[in-house]
Enzyme design. Structure first.
Site, PDB file in Angstrom:
ATOM      1  N   GLY A  31       7.871   1.915   2.212  1.00  0.00           N
ATOM      2  CA  GLY A  31       8.530   2.789   1.252  1.00  0.00           C
ATOM      3  C   GLY A  31       8.849   4.111   1.897  1.00  0.00           C
ATOM      4  O   GLY A  31       8.834   4.243   3.134  1.00  0.00           O
ATOM      5  N   TYR A  33       7.208   6.960   2.005  1.00  0.00           N
ATOM      6  CA  TYR A  33       6.137   7.709   2.647  1.00  0.00           C
ATOM      7  C   TYR A  33       5.075   6.829   3.298  1.00  0.00           C
ATOM      8  O   TYR A  33       4.118   7.355   3.870  1.00  0.00           O
ATOM      9  CB  TYR A  33       5.451   8.628   1.629  1.00  0.00           C
ATOM     10  CG  TYR A  33       6.361   9.684   1.072  1.00  0.00           C
ATOM     11  CD1 TYR A  33       6.743  10.780   1.830  1.00  0.00           C
ATOM     12  CD2 TYR A  33       6.850   9.577  -0.225  1.00  0.00           C
ATOM     13  CE1 TYR A  33       7.578  11.752   1.316  1.00  0.00           C
ATOM     14  CE2 TYR A  33       7.687  10.548  -0.750  1.00  0.00           C
ATOM     15  CZ  TYR A  33       8.057  11.631   0.024  1.00  0.00           C
ATOM     16  OH  TYR A  33       8.886  12.592  -0.488  1.00  0.00           O
ATOM     17  N   GLY A  34       5.222   5.530   3.211  1.00  0.00           N
ATOM     18  CA  GLY A  34       4.165   4.689   3.751  1.00  0.00           C
ATOM     19  C   GLY A  34       4.626   3.284   4.040  1.00  0.00           C
ATOM     20  O   GLY A  34       5.724   2.861   3.666  1.00  0.00           O
ATOM     21  N   VAL A  36       2.767  -0.890   4.888  1.00  0.00           N
ATOM     22  CA  VAL A  36       1.587  -1.737   4.940  1.00  0.00           C
ATOM     23  C   VAL A  36       1.762  -2.764   6.052  1.00  0.00           C
ATOM     24  O   VAL A  36       2.807  -3.410   6.151  1.00  0.00           O
ATOM     25  CB  VAL A  36       1.348  -2.452   3.593  1.00  0.00           C
ATOM     26  CG1 VAL A  36       0.110  -3.340   3.668  1.00  0.00           C
ATOM     27  CG2 VAL A  36       1.190  -1.435   2.477  1.00  0.00           C
ATOM     28  N   ASP A 150       0.630   2.312 -13.554  1.00  0.00           N
ATOM     29  CA  ASP A 150       1.796   1.683 -12.919  1.00  0.00           C
ATOM     30  C   ASP A 150       1.575   0.173 -12.823  1.00  0.00           C
ATOM     31  O   ASP A 150       1.772  -0.431 -11.769  1.00  0.00           O
ATOM     32  CB  ASP A 150       2.050   2.284 -11.533  1.00  0.00           C
ATOM     33  CG  ASP A 150       3.453   1.950 -11.010  1.00  0.00           C
ATOM     34  OD1 ASP A 150       4.333   1.604 -11.830  1.00  0.00           O
ATOM     35  OD2 ASP A 150       3.657   2.025  -9.777  1.00  0.00           O
TER      36      ASP A 150
END
Length: 447
Positions: A31, A33-34, A36, A150
């Site tokens: 995404g 900012y990150g 996996v 969420d």
């Protein structure tokens, strides 16, 4: 000599981190900012190597609001990861550029992929088993004072055999029992009070019932592969049809009257009236079946499509994508009248006794004849043209302002924001990249 540039967060494959303990391998999701990665524990036995999912986030500036949220995600996830239906968080650590969360690796995919392939449709026992695991995980969080905010299929992982489900991604989780900030979560799964439209806007609202609402949308998606509406607002024609017709669900989905009763107890517009999770679990497990015998989930029902955001209205029904997360700061109180539980008018949806809705399995036998003529029957609700995706605003700006600036500054800023947003058209942004922050393993694709 200038320092070498930081590699992009989705370009870390092949990098060994934490003193060369974890070797980042395949990119599983990314995404803004990150990202996996599947990671090999280099200290594990070579004959039985251990694999983990490592979420790497670009380290936020110290004392920034994003740094606070990164730390909160790690803390809250760690507090509840002992539960068997929550992804286990093994450890967190920092590198020069990244904050890393090491989690157990799931051998499957996320629930979104399973729903896309209709993996649960028509399989009552499988739905009951899997959905009860989700309910248990969320209830465990609530008992420990943590609210997810969420809940959606992208944040639930499923094993390859569909028998184990795991709750993940606590990026928006909070310990606050109530929220004043509207627009936190993912649009299709938000409750009316969380969306904050004028008819349902509250000064504050409880986060627990907001999670229950999202669980209801997830249940419909598992049972049918569809979404009930795009947004829980009266401007959405399908949601309006639900509000005005107690048999809306049995008219657009081949479900039993008993399922309809449960859904309507979930989707109470007054949050304090929503069904508690233990009662919902018991109701789900007591069902003989979700489906009316002989009926199928046909192509004419509300259909879930992929993340490309396409909306096909050619058949009169909306084909609704499952949205990426969006977070908004809501609307200022000067723009809209704030309605309290005492002043909000009662809606038909909140006043229909459940006993009137329970007609056994005869859900398709002209149900409107059983109710008062005041209810409006809409057999094929048609939505206006809908653009996909949500405008992405500053992350929980009001909450952070309350923490660090103070209430007075917050109200002044709210007035300025309200003035600047009056008359503006909603912004549509296509979110690039794969679903962010998912912990997924390898395996045979669902299709």
């Amino acid at each position: 000599m200038s320092p070498s540039p930081r590699p992009a967060v989705d370009q870390l494959s092949g990098l060994a981190i934490k003193k060369e303990r974890y070797l980042l391998d395949d990119l599983l999701g990314s995404g803004s900012y990150g990202a996996v990665y599947k990671a090999l524990d280099l200290l594990s036995n070579k004959e039985r190597p251990k694999l983990y999912a490592v979420k790497c986030q670009v380290k936020a500036d110290a004392n920034s609001r994003r740094a606070m949220y990164q730390q909160r995600e790690a803390n809250l996830h760690g507090l509840v990861s002992i539960h068997p239906s929550i992804v286990t968080l093994r450890e967190t650590f920092e590198t020069e550029n990244y904050l890393c969360l090491v989690m157990d690796l799931c051998d499957g995919h996320d629930l979104f992929a399973a729903i896309e392939s209709k993996a649960f449709v028509g399989r009552t026992e499988l739905i009951q088993d899997g959905y009860s695991q989700i309910l248990d995980a969320v209830h465990f969080c609530h008992k420990n004072g943590i609210y997810h905010r969420d809940l959606k299929p992208e944040n639930i992982l499923v094993s390859l055999d569909l028998r184990r489900l795991y709750l993940s991604d606590f990026g928006l989780a909070t310990r606050d029992v109530e929220s004043k900030t509207t627009g936190c979560g993912s649009g299709y799964y938000m409750s009316p009070e969380c969306l904050g439209s004028k008819a349902f806007r509250l000064r504050s609202f409880p986060n627990g019932p907001t999670d229950v609402w999202a669980l209801g949308v997830v249940l419909i998606a598992m049972v049918s592969g569809r979404l009930p509406w795009l947004r829980a607002e009266l401007a959405d024609r399908n949601f309006e049809a639900y509000i005005t017709n107690p048999f809306y669900f049995v008219e657009v989905l081949p479900i039993t009257a008993a399922v309809n009763v449960l859904l309507r107890r979930i989707f109470r517009t007054r949050p304090e009236k929503r069904i508690p999770i233990p009662d919902l679990r018991q109701g789900i497990m007591n069902l003989d079946t979700f489906y009316v015998e002989g009926e199928e989930v046909g192509e004419s029902y509300l259909e879930v499509v992929g993340e490309d955001g396409e909306a096909d209205l050619s058949d009169g029904f909306v084909h609704a994508p499952m949205s990426p997360a969006m977070i908004g700061s809501g609307t200022s109180e000067e723009e809209e009248e704030v309605i309290t539980p005492e002043t909000r008018p009662a809606l038909l949806q909140d006043s229909v006794p459940d006993v009137q809705l329970d007609g056994g399995n005869a859900a398709w036998s002209d149900p409107l004849n059983a109710v008062n003529d005041a209810f409006i029957g809409i057999g094929s609700p048609c939505l206006p043209e809908v653009v996909a995706g949500d405008a992405i605003a500053a992350v929980l700006e009001q909450e952070v302002r309350r923490m660090f600036v103070g209430v007075g500054a917050e109200k002044a800023k709210e007035r300025r924001v309200g003035e600047s947003h009056r008359g503006c058209e909603p912004t549509v942004r296509k979110v690039a990249g794969t679903r962010a922050g998912k912990v997924a393993g390898e395996g045979v694709p669902w299709r």
